[in-house]
Design a protein around this motif. Structure first.
Motif, short mmCIF file in Angstrom:
data_model
loop_
_atom_site.label_atom_id
_atom_site.label_comp_id
_atom_site.label_asym_id
_atom_site.label_seq_id
_atom_site.Cartn_x
_atom_site.Cartn_y
_atom_site.Cartn_z
N GLN A 122 -6.83 1.96 2.60
CA GLN A 122 -7.51 3.15 2.08
C GLN A 122 -6.57 4.06 1.30
O GLN A 122 -6.40 5.25 1.61
CB GLN A 122 -8.15 3.92 3.24
CG GLN A 122 -9.20 3.14 4.00
CD GLN A 122 -10.37 2.71 3.09
OE1 GLN A 122 -11.02 3.56 2.49
NE2 GLN A 122 -10.61 1.41 3.01
N THR A 123 -5.94 3.48 0.28
CA THR A 123 -5.00 4.25 -0.53
C THR A 123 -4.95 3.70 -1.94
O THR A 123 -5.41 2.58 -2.20
CB THR A 123 -3.60 4.23 0.10
OG1 THR A 123 -2.73 5.08 -0.64
CG2 THR A 123 -3.02 2.81 0.09
N GLN A 124 -4.41 4.49 -2.85
CA GLN A 124 -4.13 4.03 -4.20
C GLN A 124 -2.68 3.56 -4.22
O GLN A 124 -1.80 4.25 -3.72
CB GLN A 124 -4.31 5.17 -5.21
CG GLN A 124 -5.75 5.54 -5.46
CD GLN A 124 -6.40 4.72 -6.57
OE1 GLN A 124 -5.69 4.09 -7.35
NE2 GLN A 124 -7.71 4.73 -6.63
N CYS A 125 -2.41 2.40 -4.78
CA CYS A 125 -1.03 1.91 -4.78
C CYS A 125 -0.72 1.18 -6.08
O CYS A 125 -1.62 0.79 -6.83
CB CYS A 125 -0.77 0.99 -3.58
SG CYS A 125 -1.84 -0.46 -3.49
N GLY A 128 -4.84 -1.66 -1.35
CA GLY A 128 -5.47 -0.34 -1.36
C GLY A 128 -6.72 -0.29 -0.50
O GLY A 128 -6.95 0.68 0.23
N SER A 168 0.82 -1.22 0.00
CA SER A 168 0.00 0.00 0.00
C SER A 168 0.85 1.26 0.00
O SER A 168 0.41 2.32 -0.44
CB SER A 168 -0.94 0.01 1.21
OG SER A 168 -0.24 0.33 2.41
N GLN A 169 2.09 1.13 0.47
CA GLN A 169 3.01 2.28 0.50
C GLN A 169 3.92 2.33 -0.72
O GLN A 169 4.91 3.07 -0.74
CB GLN A 169 3.84 2.23 1.79
CG GLN A 169 3.02 2.39 3.05
CD GLN A 169 3.84 2.24 4.33
OE1 GLN A 169 5.06 2.08 4.28
NE2 GLN A 169 3.18 2.30 5.48
#
Length: 518
Positions: free
Chosen positions: A171-174, A167, A115-116
């Motif tokens: 809760q992220t775009q990766c 993601g 995710s990071q």
């Protein structure tokens, strides 16, 4: 015209001096017969890449190494038992024996790193489909699934799904960048295949293709083989050519620019491979590893697979032929083989470790020998297709760098869940399109049963369930689940629980949406 002729004459003189100095003057025997400047330039460029024109040192050294390897072939006796040790338990994880809470923690850590944007995958795809019997790269092969998906498409969709899982969890775009190491033989077809299929809905800037080096094939007489009058026989330098290629094409700089810290490396032919497997990645990171390997338990003591173990205190893969029978048969108190960690060419590396290998350790890697049948041009210029092996190919293996690791770990996975290679045509007994297709469909059948599905035949009659079956046995029902729907069997209950499914059954994104609404 005269200027061109003078230029060619000077080039020929320069080349002839260099190749003659290292005993390879025959490479220019057919120069006058080559068709025009373009063929001569192509041969000249190939020769330039193989030797240093001042001395021919590079080519001479390569031929010497090939002859030394050939002379010593078969001399390798089994290792002395006292030199070998199995992997220490503290550095070995297991998908089937590690506590569930640890597996969940490792998966969580892997998804967090994905995710990071810290995790990339690297595909080793330089080999041709020769044994498979096809004139194109193995990644383009369709093993006969209901969906007709190729290996490349399956892998691309697994990348998309693991990005989605990470993601959603955080809760992220990766993005998981996909690096693909090809060879001279596979680069062009692979590039065209991806372009024709729109990169399988991946951003093409995140699909990075690069070539490994090619090395000349040497005959048993120490002479480089000409496969055509104007073409030297060349072969990829093995999957261990990865480390030079990463430096040659500035791939490490690309990884660092993207902020990647961890790379999952795998071979193209494993239909069950989990790209950027969060559990494996999380396990390696949690152990502080700079290098890791997935392994499968050997099926029987003399199974012809390399074994990951320690030799003289250094981690490496020992070929099955080098393991003394007494060690191969040794068992632990629980009955399991002591040397059971079968290598499947599925690895974890930190980017820092890859850079250290490329800048410092790669020259220390020893080449391995492969004897092949190589078509050649004889002294009269006739093309000969030999009936017996006549060529020496030198290659390096990707796992040869284990010895340089400061913190090596291994993770044992279940063969039926993660390893089914595609190497041979269906005329062979194993590792064929049939065995690969059967492995994937068997896995998906098990996933569907676990999710609560019931299979029926064309008459609507229930098909008796079967939880386990032999490798050579077809699953009771045909079920294929798209990687875009489920990565490792997760989340299927909402689509399949208590549903009657008619075999053959294909669960893709459209079908999943329909089932969820039903």
């Amino acid at each position: 015209m005269e200027a061109l002729e003078e230029e060619e004459a000077a080039l020929l003189s320069q080349l002839r001096g260099a190749v003659s100095e290292c005993g390879q003057g025959h490479l220019l025997d057919f120069w006058p017969e080559l068709e025009g400047p373009s063929q001569r330039r192509a041969l000249a460029e190939a020769l330039r890449g193989m030797l240093l024109l001042e001395s021919g040192q590079a080519l001479r050294d390569h031929c010497r190494r090939a002859m030394e390897a050939h002379r010593s072939q078969g001399e390798g006796a089994p290792l002395e038992p006292r030199r070998m040790e199995p992997l220490p338990g503290q550095f070995l994880g297991s998908a089937s024996r590690s506590p569930p809470e640890e597996l969940r923690a490792w998966q969580q850590e892997g998804l967090r790193q994905i995710s990071q944007n810290k995790v990339g995958v690297l595909l080793l795809a330089g080999g041709q489909g020769t044994r498979l019997g096809v004139p194109y790269p193995k990644g383009m092969y369709d093993v006969g699934l209901p969906s007709c998906k190729t290996l490349y498409q399956i892998q691309a969709e697994r990348i998309r799904r693991v990005e989605q899982l990470a993601g959603e969890r955080f809760q992220t775009q990766c993005t998981v960048p996909w690096y693909i190491m090809t060879s001279e033989f596979t680069l062009g077809p692979t590039e065209r295949f991806f372009q024709e299929h729109g990169y399988f809905h991946l951003d093409k800037t995140n699909v990075v293709m690069f070539e490994q080096r090619m090395l000349p094939v040497v005959g048993f007489d120490g002479k480089v083989i000409l496969e055509e009058k104007g073409k030297v026989a060349m072969a990829p330098d093995g999957n261990g050519g990865l480390y030079r290629a990463l430096m040659d094409h500035k791939i490490l700089e690309d990884m660092e620019r993207r902020g990647l810290q961890y790379i999952h490396v795998y071979c193209v032919d494993n239909i069950l491979v989990k790209m950027a497997d969060p559990v494996f990645v999380g396990f390696c990171i949690s152990k502080g590893a700079d290098c890791g390997a997935k392994v499968v338990e050997k099926a029987y003591p003399t199974e012809p697979v390399g074994v990951v173990c320690c030799v003289d205190g250094v981690y490496q893969v020992v070929e099955y032929s080098e393991i003394p029978l007494e060690l191969a048969q040794r068992r632990n108190p629980d009955g399991r083989l002591t040397y059971s960690a079968g290598n499947i060419c599925n690895h974890f590396f930190t980017v820092d470790f890859l850079r250290a290998v490329g800048e410092k350790f790669e020259p220390q890697l020893k080449p391995h020998l492969a004897i092949k049948k190589v078509p050649f041009v004889d002294k009269e210029g006739n093309l000969v297709k030999p009936l017996k092996p006549n060529g020496i190919k030198l290659e390096k293996f990707v796992f040869d760098v284990f010895q340089f690791s400061k913190n090596f770990v291994a993770f044992e996975v279940q063969r039926e869940e993660e390893f089914s290679p595609l190497k041979n045509a269906d005329t062979a007994e194993k590792d064929t399109p049939t065995t690969a297709r059967r492995a994937l469909l068997s896995q998906h059948y098990r996933w569907a049963l676990k999710a609560g599905a019931v299979f029926v035949d064309s008459r609507g009659e229930r098909i008796p369930e079967k939880q386990s079956f032999r490798e050579d046995e077809e699953p009771p029902a045909v079920c294929e689940i798209s990687p875009l729907v489920s990565y490792f069997g997760e989340g299927l209950e909402k689509y399949l629980k208590s549903k009657e499914l008619q075999s053959p059954f294909l669960l893709d994104e459209i079908k999943a949406e329909t089932l969820q609404q039903a």
